[in-house]
Design a protein around this motif. Structure first.
Motif, PDB file in Angstrom:
ATOM      1  N   THR A 273      -0.931   0.072 -19.845  1.00 57.01           N
ATOM      2  CA  THR A 273       0.145  -0.714 -19.047  1.00 57.01           C
ATOM      3  C   THR A 273       0.101  -0.297 -17.746  1.00 57.01           C
ATOM      4  N   ALA A 274       0.899  -0.998 -16.684  1.00 60.33           N
ATOM      5  CA  ALA A 274       0.925  -0.701 -15.346  1.00 60.33           C
ATOM      6  C   ALA A 274       1.430   0.717 -14.955  1.00 60.33           C
ATOM      7  N   THR A 275       1.835   1.363 -16.067  1.00 57.94           N
ATOM      8  CA  THR A 275       2.638   2.425 -15.554  1.00 57.94           C
ATOM      9  C   THR A 275       2.189   3.842 -16.615  1.00 57.94           C
ATOM     10  N   GLU A 276       1.368   3.477 -17.632  1.00 52.38           N
ATOM     11  CA  GLU A 276       0.662   4.481 -18.599  1.00 52.38           C
ATOM     12  C   GLU A 276      -0.537   4.133 -19.042  1.00 52.38           C
TER      13      GLU A 276
ATOM     14  N   VAL B 254      -6.743  -8.432 -14.635  1.00 53.87           N
ATOM     15  CA  VAL B 254      -5.345  -8.362 -14.972  1.00 53.87           C
ATOM     16  C   VAL B 254      -4.491  -7.549 -14.062  1.00 53.87           C
ATOM     17  N   VAL B 255      -3.583  -8.430 -13.417  1.00 52.53           N
ATOM     18  CA  VAL B 255      -2.653  -7.699 -12.296  1.00 52.53           C
ATOM     19  C   VAL B 255      -1.196  -7.960 -12.869  1.00 52.53           C
ATOM     20  N   VAL B 256      -0.633  -6.807 -13.212  1.00 53.42           N
ATOM     21  CA  VAL B 256       0.961  -7.056 -13.479  1.00 53.42           C
ATOM     22  C   VAL B 256       1.689  -7.145 -12.374  1.00 53.42           C
TER      23      VAL B 256
ATOM     24  N   MET C 260      -4.787   2.796 -16.493  1.00 48.87           N
ATOM     25  CA  MET C 260      -3.697   1.931 -16.061  1.00 48.87           C
ATOM     26  C   MET C 260      -4.076   0.615 -15.547  1.00 48.87           C
ATOM     27  N   LEU C 261      -3.182  -0.400 -15.574  1.00 52.70           N
ATOM     28  CA  LEU C 261      -3.518  -1.686 -15.325  1.00 52.70           C
ATOM     29  C   LEU C 261      -3.321  -1.714 -13.881  1.00 52.70           C
ATOM     30  N   THR C 262      -3.820  -2.528 -13.027  1.00 51.48           N
ATOM     31  CA  THR C 262      -3.476  -3.019 -11.795  1.00 51.48           C
ATOM     32  C   THR C 262      -2.044  -3.624 -11.691  1.00 51.48           C
ATOM     33  N   SER C 263      -1.212  -3.075 -10.708  1.00 56.37           N
ATOM     34  CA  SER C 263       0.016  -3.974 -10.470  1.00 56.37           C
ATOM     35  C   SER C 263       0.061  -4.377  -9.029  1.00 56.37           C
ATOM     36  N   ALA C 264       0.931  -5.381  -8.923  1.00 55.89           N
ATOM     37  CA  ALA C 264       1.498  -5.831  -7.624  1.00 55.89           C
ATOM     38  C   ALA C 264       2.834  -5.917  -7.612  1.00 55.89           C
ATOM     39  N   VAL C 265       3.194  -5.092  -6.720  1.00 48.28           N
ATOM     40  CA  VAL C 265       4.731  -4.603  -6.712  1.00 48.28           C
ATOM     41  C   VAL C 265       5.285  -5.236  -5.505  1.00 48.28           C
TER      42      VAL C 265
ATOM     43  N   VAL D  90       4.087  -6.754  -0.496  1.00 46.20           N
ATOM     44  CA  VAL D  90       3.138  -6.762  -1.879  1.00 46.20           C
ATOM     45  C   VAL D  90       2.421  -5.898  -2.014  1.00 46.20           C
ATOM     46  N   THR D  91       2.311  -4.766  -2.809  1.00 47.18           N
ATOM     47  CA  THR D  91       1.675  -3.831  -2.877  1.00 47.18           C
ATOM     48  C   THR D  91       0.671  -3.580  -4.363  1.00 47.18           C
ATOM     49  N   LEU D  92      -0.232  -3.153  -4.026  1.00 47.55           N
ATOM     50  CA  LEU D  92      -1.483  -3.198  -5.207  1.00 47.55           C
ATOM     51  C   LEU D  92      -1.595  -1.584  -5.540  1.00 47.55           C
ATOM     52  N   ASN D  93      -1.219  -1.127  -6.806  1.00 50.04           N
ATOM     53  CA  ASN D  93      -1.485   0.080  -7.466  1.00 50.04           C
ATOM     54  C   ASN D  93      -2.462   0.080  -8.596  1.00 50.04           C
TER      55      ASN D  93
END
Length: 205
Positions: free
Chosen positions: A17-20, A165-167, A42-47, A63-66
């Motif tokens: 997931t984006a967190t695990e 895949v960006v969450v 972990m998946l890429t996330s856009a926060v 909008v931050t990429l992690n």
């Protein structure tokens, strides 16, 4: 006792997931022994960020990429309350906004950003800023305006043209109450010998 020749099969035993992180387990289909495991990143996330502002101010929402595995272009929508906020435009982050686009209608802004060149953006950090102007006067208390994000998958790809895949994670603009810093007097009447005066009502600009 003869040793097992191990017919190895793989199985995703935990989705990333984006967190695990996730996990792939390699097991022998004959004896059931776990031969090996492999971590799935972990998946890429856009926060979408959380910011504060007051009436008539323009707020910058990051909008931050992690956990960025490499993104060449990204498309997303952000829904907001158009009675409270007005979309103004984009500002540079990891993606230059010269070649980007954004269009807003009916409380939804559609944003498309792309890398400045042929290579993926691989860093973590602020991908871009979305600017909103607070257009509703708030005289009572704080107003929380959710920013609901969604990724447009077909246009979120790496430099090889593969879908990434960006969450998305939602954000918030908190509109603070007016502190009445700029006021004016209206309806004042000077007193005369025969009539009382009136100091007027104090109004907020």
């Amino acid at each position: 006792i003869a040793e097992c020749d191990h017919d190895i099969v793989s199985e995703i035993t935990k989705e990333a997931t984006a967190t695990e992180e996730g996990l792939i387990t390699y097991t022998c289909s004959i004896c059931g022994k776990v031969i090996d495991t492999e971590i799935i990143p972990m998946l890429t996330s856009a926060v979408v960020g959380e910011v504060e502002g007051k009436y008539n101010e323009t707020v910058k929402v990051p909008v931050t990429l992690n956990n960025n595995h490499g993104v060449w272009s990204m498309a997303m929508t952000v829904a907001y309350d158009a009675d409270v906020l007005e979309f103004v435009g984009l500002e540079d982050g990891l993606f230059a906004t010269d070649d980007s686009s954004a269009s807003a209608a009916n409380g939804v802004v559609t944003i498309f950003v792309m890398a400045d060149g042929l290579d993926d953006v691989t860093e973590d950090g602020v991908a871009f800023y979305a600017d909103f102007k607070v257009i509703q006067v708030n005289s009572l208390g704080t107003i929380e305006v959710p920013l609901c994000a969604a990724i447009v998958a077909d246009n979120t790809i790496n430099a090889d043209g593969d879908e990434v895949v960006v969450v998305p994670f939602n954000g918030m603009v908190t509109v603070l109450p007016c502190e009445h810093e700029n006021t004016h007097i209206e309806g004042a009447v000077e007193a005369t010998c025969v009539n009382e005066g009136f100091t007027g009502d104090t109004g907020c600009d």
